[in-house]
Design a protein around this motif. Structure first.
Motif, PDB file in Angstrom:
ATOM      1  N   PRO A  51       0.795  -1.481  -0.359  1.00  0.00           N
ATOM      2  CA  PRO A  51      -0.125  -0.056   0.135  1.00  0.00           C
ATOM      3  C   PRO A  51       0.993   1.285  -0.113  1.00  0.00           C
ATOM      4  O   PRO A  51       0.277   2.588  -0.335  1.00  0.00           O
ATOM      5  CB  PRO A  51      -0.993   0.038   0.697  1.00  0.00           C
ATOM      6  N   MET A  52       2.512   0.951   0.683  1.00  0.00           N
ATOM      7  CA  MET A  52       2.961   2.262   0.936  1.00  0.00           C
ATOM      8  C   MET A  52       2.919   2.854  -0.387  1.00  0.00           C
ATOM      9  O   MET A  52       3.379   3.999  -0.921  1.00  0.00           O
ATOM     10  CB  MET A  52       4.287   2.163   1.232  1.00  0.00           C
ATOM     11  N   VAL A  53       2.956   2.172  -1.353  1.00  0.00           N
ATOM     12  CA  VAL A  53       3.178   2.629  -3.177  1.00  0.00           C
ATOM     13  C   VAL A  53       2.662   3.885  -3.264  1.00  0.00           C
ATOM     14  O   VAL A  53       2.842   4.868  -4.145  1.00  0.00           O
ATOM     15  CB  VAL A  53       3.159   1.353  -3.721  1.00  0.00           C
ATOM     16  N   ASN A  54       0.799   3.912  -3.258  1.00  0.00           N
ATOM     17  CA  ASN A  54       0.277   4.710  -3.277  1.00  0.00           C
ATOM     18  C   ASN A  54       0.089   5.688  -2.313  1.00  0.00           C
ATOM     19  O   ASN A  54      -1.030   5.636  -1.692  1.00  0.00           O
ATOM     20  CB  ASN A  54      -0.977   3.862  -3.349  1.00  0.00           C
ATOM     21  N   SER A  55       1.132   6.955  -2.687  1.00  0.00           N
ATOM     22  CA  SER A  55       1.097   7.706  -1.238  1.00  0.00           C
ATOM     23  C   SER A  55       1.386   8.960  -2.064  1.00  0.00           C
ATOM     24  O   SER A  55       1.861   8.930  -2.874  1.00  0.00           O
ATOM     25  CB  SER A  55       2.293   7.066  -0.016  1.00  0.00           C
ATOM     26  N   THR A  56       1.920  10.378  -1.204  1.00  0.00           N
ATOM     27  CA  THR A  56       1.976  11.604  -1.416  1.00  0.00           C
ATOM     28  C   THR A  56       2.513  12.056  -0.242  1.00  0.00           C
ATOM     29  O   THR A  56       2.238  11.812   0.481  1.00  0.00           O
ATOM     30  CB  THR A  56       0.642  12.308  -1.907  1.00  0.00           C
ATOM     31  N   TRP A  57       4.149  12.581  -0.716  1.00  0.00           N
ATOM     32  CA  TRP A  57       4.452  13.174  -0.033  1.00  0.00           C
ATOM     33  C   TRP A  57       4.261  14.602  -0.205  1.00  0.00           C
ATOM     34  O   TRP A  57       4.252  15.467  -0.572  1.00  0.00           O
ATOM     35  CB  TRP A  57       6.152  13.783  -0.257  1.00  0.00           C
ATOM     36  N   SER A  58       3.538  14.774   1.082  1.00  0.00           N
ATOM     37  CA  SER A  58       3.043  16.267   1.806  1.00  0.00           C
ATOM     38  C   SER A  58       3.856  16.709   2.739  1.00  0.00           C
ATOM     39  O   SER A  58       3.876  16.879   3.505  1.00  0.00           O
ATOM     40  CB  SER A  58       1.308  15.827   2.615  1.00  0.00           C
ATOM     41  N   GLY A  59       4.833  17.949   2.067  1.00  0.00           N
ATOM     42  CA  GLY A  59       6.215  18.543   2.384  1.00  0.00           C
ATOM     43  C   GLY A  59       5.994  19.625   3.467  1.00  0.00           C
ATOM     44  O   GLY A  59       5.924  19.807   4.457  1.00  0.00           O
ATOM     45  N   SER A  60       4.804  19.968   2.908  1.00  0.00           N
ATOM     46  CA  SER A  60       4.024  21.104   3.853  1.00  0.00           C
ATOM     47  C   SER A  60       2.979  20.857   5.569  1.00  0.00           C
ATOM     48  O   SER A  60       3.433  21.915   5.797  1.00  0.00           O
ATOM     49  CB  SER A  60       2.575  21.715   2.842  1.00  0.00           C
ATOM     50  N   THR A  61       2.637  19.775   5.929  1.00  0.00           N
ATOM     51  CA  THR A  61       2.599  19.097   6.504  1.00  0.00           C
ATOM     52  C   THR A  61       3.445  18.492   7.166  1.00  0.00           C
ATOM     53  O   THR A  61       3.908  17.437   8.093  1.00  0.00           O
ATOM     54  CB  THR A  61       1.213  18.628   6.457  1.00  0.00           C
ATOM     55  N   GLY A  62       4.729  17.923   7.040  1.00  0.00           N
ATOM     56  CA  GLY A  62       5.430  16.896   7.058  1.00  0.00           C
ATOM     57  C   GLY A  62       4.572  15.600   7.680  1.00  0.00           C
ATOM     58  O   GLY A  62       5.061  14.227   8.121  1.00  0.00           O
TER      59      GLY A  62
ATOM     60  N   GLY B 146       2.352  14.504  -7.156  1.00  0.00           N
ATOM     61  CA  GLY B 146       1.858  14.117  -6.014  1.00  0.00           C
ATOM     62  C   GLY B 146       1.507  12.483  -6.325  1.00  0.00           C
ATOM     63  O   GLY B 146       1.275  11.886  -5.220  1.00  0.00           O
ATOM     64  N   GLU B 147       2.419  12.064  -6.667  1.00  0.00           N
ATOM     65  CA  GLU B 147       2.074  10.401  -7.340  1.00  0.00           C
ATOM     66  C   GLU B 147       3.359  10.187  -6.797  1.00  0.00           C
ATOM     67  O   GLU B 147       4.245  10.589  -6.771  1.00  0.00           O
ATOM     68  CB  GLU B 147       1.744  10.267  -8.914  1.00  0.00           C
ATOM     69  N   SER B 148       3.731   9.103  -6.631  1.00  0.00           N
ATOM     70  CA  SER B 148       4.750   8.681  -6.025  1.00  0.00           C
ATOM     71  C   SER B 148       5.573   6.783  -6.922  1.00  0.00           C
ATOM     72  O   SER B 148       6.412   6.864  -6.885  1.00  0.00           O
ATOM     73  CB  SER B 148       4.579   8.198  -4.426  1.00  0.00           C
ATOM     74  N   ALA B 149       4.328   7.140  -7.776  1.00  0.00           N
ATOM     75  CA  ALA B 149       4.717   5.509  -8.782  1.00  0.00           C
ATOM     76  C   ALA B 149       4.653   5.956  -9.909  1.00  0.00           C
ATOM     77  O   ALA B 149       3.137   6.352 -10.187  1.00  0.00           O
ATOM     78  CB  ALA B 149       4.567   4.366  -8.225  1.00  0.00           C
ATOM     79  N   ILE B 150       5.025   5.598 -10.844  1.00  0.00           N
ATOM     80  CA  ILE B 150       4.600   5.283 -12.390  1.00  0.00           C
ATOM     81  C   ILE B 150       5.263   3.763 -12.848  1.00  0.00           C
ATOM     82  O   ILE B 150       6.569   4.036 -13.142  1.00  0.00           O
ATOM     83  CB  ILE B 150       4.379   6.563 -13.335  1.00  0.00           C
ATOM     84  N   LEU B 151       4.283   3.344 -13.954  1.00  0.00           N
ATOM     85  CA  LEU B 151       4.926   3.211 -14.671  1.00  0.00           C
ATOM     86  C   LEU B 151       4.724   2.652 -16.144  1.00  0.00           C
ATOM     87  O   LEU B 151       3.659   2.393 -16.153  1.00  0.00           O
ATOM     88  CB  LEU B 151       3.971   1.341 -13.865  1.00  0.00           C
ATOM     89  N   ALA B 152       5.687   2.420 -16.774  1.00  0.00           N
ATOM     90  CA  ALA B 152       6.220   2.111 -18.308  1.00  0.00           C
ATOM     91  C   ALA B 152       5.486   1.004 -18.859  1.00  0.00           C
ATOM     92  O   ALA B 152       7.126  -0.125 -17.738  1.00  0.00           O
ATOM     93  CB  ALA B 152       7.031   2.831 -18.875  1.00  0.00           C
ATOM     94  N   PHE B 153       4.976   0.564 -19.215  1.00  0.00           N
ATOM     95  CA  PHE B 153       4.959  -0.878 -20.158  1.00  0.00           C
ATOM     96  C   PHE B 153       5.397  -0.864 -21.089  1.00  0.00           C
ATOM     97  O   PHE B 153       4.186  -0.265 -22.777  1.00  0.00           O
ATOM     98  CB  PHE B 153       3.276  -1.304 -20.069  1.00  0.00           C
ATOM     99  N   GLY B 154       6.099  -1.934 -21.758  1.00  0.00           N
ATOM    100  CA  GLY B 154       6.953  -1.593 -23.370  1.00  0.00           C
ATOM    101  C   GLY B 154       5.942  -2.778 -24.050  1.00  0.00           C
ATOM    102  O   GLY B 154       4.871  -3.160 -23.745  1.00  0.00           O
TER     103      GLY B 154
END
Lengths: 379, 500
Positions: free
Chosen positions: B342-353, B435-443
């Motif tokens: 599940p951690m893969v589907n997350s966002t880094w929110s710098g403003s709130t830490g 805002g996204e933490s992962a992106i998959l390229a599909f060849g």
């Protein structure tokens, strides 16, 4: 905690607000705030229908104005879309002796004051100064400079006190309109200081539409805007600005306090500008579609329609008739706007002094001669 | 009886000079109503819909989508009384083909599509068409005459009133001693007098013109101004700059190429204004690339079984009406792998830490459209059945291709797939949508020699590329996630049975 206030939920801001009609059209009988004030309305069926007609008409005229701008017939237009309830609710709460000081977006209040809706169009079409007689309608001319009208209103209100026209239930009150962005202006804060110190009979009516052009509210303030009043020594209250009933009730009470000599009130009408700041602005560049969608669900007109339908105060025929009538008014407005004559250049010397002046008269004469020195006639 | 009315592009903002037609919402022959949206136009300020000024039948559309149109030019013609029978073309008073291109122009055409001003309609930068004064020579004092080179300006016969002997302006010559006697008295009122041929005071030029001159390395003092009161105009500076460029090339050019100007004048460069989707994409990509530390990992997998499963699905009645492609199985693989990591589907929110881990997946699919790259997403894709997912993906892609993706579809994405395989590419290192933490390229999936059960066989093989935000996702988590996606694609049936 009073019913209708401080209810946690996505629809209501932290700190709550006075609400008498929910977005689903559920009526809340009355709201009592922490300081013991109770807000309610007791309208007849006819009055409810009248408010609905106002809201629909004001929106329809505004839509026509936006279209006219897009068709090149107006230089600019500041749409009130989404803020109809805040304007109609407060505008209808005014009594005939009360004086209002608008910004350039108060088309709904102007309508409620009984002013011909064509009046501001000369200004936005650039063919006259957009003026009407402020004393005749108790409605000052549109003010473009942000927040400056709050000073005019404060001075006017202090004059009302000096004339001895406060201190009774039939006294006079003043209302000053401005937006959330204006609260960061010096003028507005100076007005708060003076009004507080001199107990001026004024209601500061802030339509918090969440954006100062593109700046979101969190860049204007760290506390809810209505709480600022406390620092100046007068009460502040927040009302659901998309609820015409609550806006009416809160404004009426604040105006009555003012006319009775109880001094100023800051009202924060919590609302949302559904359209652009003006026709020169593109809101999609600074706010996301999801936010706009969420506010669509809180529309001021659909909630009153739902209430009227549920209460059997109005039927389909009524709604159809209101729509058709508003449409007719909009088309008539269009015709009149298109028929506005272009001004003659020499009119620029008009309205400089109320009774003329030799200097201006000489300039006008020289200008006419200068124009006549060209080949061909006209300007 | 001019019942065919032409609608000219209005100034949609304050002081705009042009707009780009994004899309026509009506076509010739359509019956339209007053205020019906007819066209989308993008200006320097906003993309807006224009409502019809008249009801009637569309008889002509002057410009295709994609055209940049000057304010004041006709864009559409409407027959406002079509019931009266066919209207001849002669009914059209100002037919666009014969329209004065200057008609209705506000300000002047300016690079970037607007006149640089704060508010209002701004200064006219074009030469004013001024009516002649009664009793003065009919030659217009401000009419632009071909400007002779600076040295030839002395005593120019084109100058209507020569009050002072004109100084010979030279870039290096100190101006003061040249003018023998500054005569300020003029037979005409100074305010409206035409330009004196010689200058006695400082150079007159507006600040933007001064800046232009500085940028182009042109000495204002060396130019004879053609503007009002002898002021130097933008055109004067540009002409002078061209002169300089020609001089420069004349000095540096070598014997091999004689028409050297074609090399240097930029005529073989195409300049495309950065706007719309392209601008947004650029901003997003720069913001993402320089905010989130990217790591990319690759995995080559044998997807032969996936292709077989796809064939089996196509044969099933549930999918009789639904088009499916390998993308569907990749999407499913990603959704199941998110459930396991599940951690893969997350966002880094710098403003709130904080790291915001999402319980829902809004699955973004990068789509190439005519207007550029957009990444619409399928909302809460994890809750959909395989068939619902397939339909959602089809709708998403079709909507994107037709350019009608609503803004709500493009916001709130949590994890994305970019299908570079459709371009015949093996893999890539995608950049995260902000805002996204992962992106998959599909060849691309290719028949490839592959060790299968101890023997070399021809198998269907593809390469997956996963970029992730290293602030949130460590190499271990990223690797496990990518491995799960691969495991699913190697044997979808077994993965489904063992994971769900």
């Amino acid at each position: 905690m009073a019913k209708g206030e401080s209810v946690p939920g996505s629809d209501i801001p932290a700190g709550g607000f006075v609400q008498l009609l929910t977005p689903d059209g559920e009526r809340i009988d009355s709201v009592t705030t922490a300081d013991g004030a109770t807000y309610s309305v007791d309208f007849t069926d006819e009055e409810y229908r009248g408010l609905y007609r106002d809201l629909v008409t004001v929106r329809r005229l505004d839509t026509e104005a936006t279209a006219l701008q897009r068709q090149g017939e107006l230089g600019i237009w500041a749409s009130l879309l989404g803020q109809e309830a805040a304007q109609v609710g407060s505008g209808r709460a005014l009594r005939s002796q009360d004086m209002a000081f608008p910004t350039y977006r108060e088309h709904g209040v102007l309508y409620c004051r009984g002013i011909d809706p064509i009046m501001p169009f000369g200004l936005f079409r650039g063919v006259d100064q957009g003026g009407w007689d402020p004393n005749e309608f108790k409605f000052n001319t549109y003010t473009i400079v942000i927040g400056s009208q709050t000073l005019h209103a404060t001075g006017y209100a202090m004059g009302v006190t000096m004339d001895g026209k406060t201190g009774s239930p039939d006294g006079e009150a003043v209302i000053a309109y401005f937006g959330d962005g204006a609260t960061s202006q010096g003028e507005v804060n100076e007005s708060f200081v003076w009004s507080g110190v001199f107990n001026a009979p004024i209601v500061f009516f802030c339509q918090n539409n969440q954006y100062a052009i593109s700046e979101p509210l969190e860049r204007q303030t760290r506390v809810p805007l209505y709480q600022r009043a406390g620092g100046y020594g007068f009460p502040g209250i927040r009302v659901d600005g998309n609820d015409v009933l609550a806006t009416y009730a809160v404004t009426r009470a604040a105006l009555d306090n003012a006319r009775n000599g109880q001094g100023p009130t800051l009202i924060e009408a919590y609302t949302y500008r559904m359209g652009a700041h003006t026709s020169s602005d593109d809101p999609t560049r600074y706010r996301n579609a999801g936010e706009v969608e969420a506010w669509k669900a809180k529309d001021p007109i659909s909630r009153l329609k739902a209430f009227l339908t549920k209460q059997k105060v109005a039927k389909k025929d009524f709604f159809t008739e209101v729509d058709e009538d508003a449409n007719k008014q909009a088309l008539a407005l269009r015709e009149r706007v298109l028929a506005m004559p272009d001004p003659q250049p020499v009119t620029l010397f008009d309205n400089v002094y109320p009774n003329g002046s030799p200097e201006i008269d000489a300039q006008r004469k020289a200008f006419i001669e200068y124009q006549a020195s060209f080949e061909g006639s006209g300007h | 009886m001019s019942r065919i009315k032409e609608f000219n592009l209005p100034d949609l903002g304050e002081g705009l000079t042009e707009g780009e037609i994004l899309a026509w919402l009506v076509k010739v022959g359509d019956t339209i109503e007053l205020n019906q949206p007819i066209v989308e136009v993008e200006t320097a300020k906003a993309a807006v819909e224009i409502p019809a000024k008249w009801g009637g039948v569309v008889t002509r559309i002057f410009h295709e989508a994609g055209t940049v149109v000057e304010v004041g030019m006709p864009i559409i013609a409407i027959d406002t009384d079509p019931s009266a029978g066919p209207a001849g073309p002669s009914d059209t008073p100002g037919d666009g083909t014969s329209a004065d291109p200057e008609a209705g122009l506000i300000g002047g055409p300016a690079p970037g599509g607007r006149t640089a001003i704060l508010v209002g309609y701004g200064p006219k930068t074009t030469t004013a068409k001024r009516r002649a004064r009664i009793g003065t020579p009919s030659a217009s004092p401000t009419a632009a005459t071909p400007t002779p080179p600076p040295a030839a300006a002395a005593g120019s016969p084109a100058a209507p009133v020569a009050v002072v002997p004109a100084p010979v302006a030279q870039p290096v010559a100190p101006p003061a001693p040249v003018s023998p006697e500054p005569v300020l008295a003029s037979p005409e009122p100074a305010l409206l007098s035409p330009a004196p041929a010689g200058r006695t005071g400082p150079v007159l030029a507006k600040p933007p013109v001064r800046k232009l001159a500085r940028d182009l390395g042109v000495d204002l003092a060396a130019i004879t101004g053609t503007g009002p009161m002898g002021s130097v105009t933008r055109e004067d500076v540009q002409r002078a700059a061209e002169g300089l460029a020609a001089e420069g090339t004349a000095q540096t050019v070598t014997v091999e190429r004689t028409p050297a100007t074609t090399v240097l004048d930029g005529s073989r460069e195409q300049r495309i204004p950065v706007k719309g989707v392209r601008k947004l994409t650029a901003e997003n990509m720069v913001a993402s690339a320089f905010t989130a530390p990217h790591v990319t990992e690759f995995l080559t997998v044998d997807v032969t079984r996936s292709m077989k499963v796809l064939e089996k699905l196509k044969a099933r009645p549930e999918f009789a009406e639904t088009r499916i492609s390998p993308l569907l199985l990749v999407a499913k693989a990603v959704l199941l792998a998110v459930k396991r990591n599940p951690m893969v589907n997350s966002t880094w929110s710098g403003s709130t830490g904080e790291i915001v881990v999402k319980d829902y997946v809004n699955l973004g699919i990068a789509a190439a459209t005519q207007r550029g790259l957009i990444v619409p997403n399928v909302k809460d894709a994890g809750r959909l059945t395989l068939r619902e997912l397939a339909e959602a993906l089809n709708t998403l892609v079709l909507t994107a291709k037709s350019g009608k993706t609503p803004p709500s579809d493009m916001t709130g994405g949590t994890l994305s797939i970019t299908n570079v395989g459709v371009f015949g590419i093996d893999t890539g290192t995608p950049i995260l949508p902000p805002g996204e933490s992962a992106i998959l390229a599909f060849g691309a999936i290719r028949p490839t020699p592959w060790v299968h059960k101890g023997k070399i066989k021809v198998r269907q093989v593809t390469t997956l590329g996963l970029s992730f935000d290293h602030r949130i996702i460590d190499g271990e988590l990223g690797s496990r996630f990518l491995r799960d996606v691969g495991t699913f694609l190697e044997d979808p049936e077994a993965a489904m049975l063992s994971w769900t």
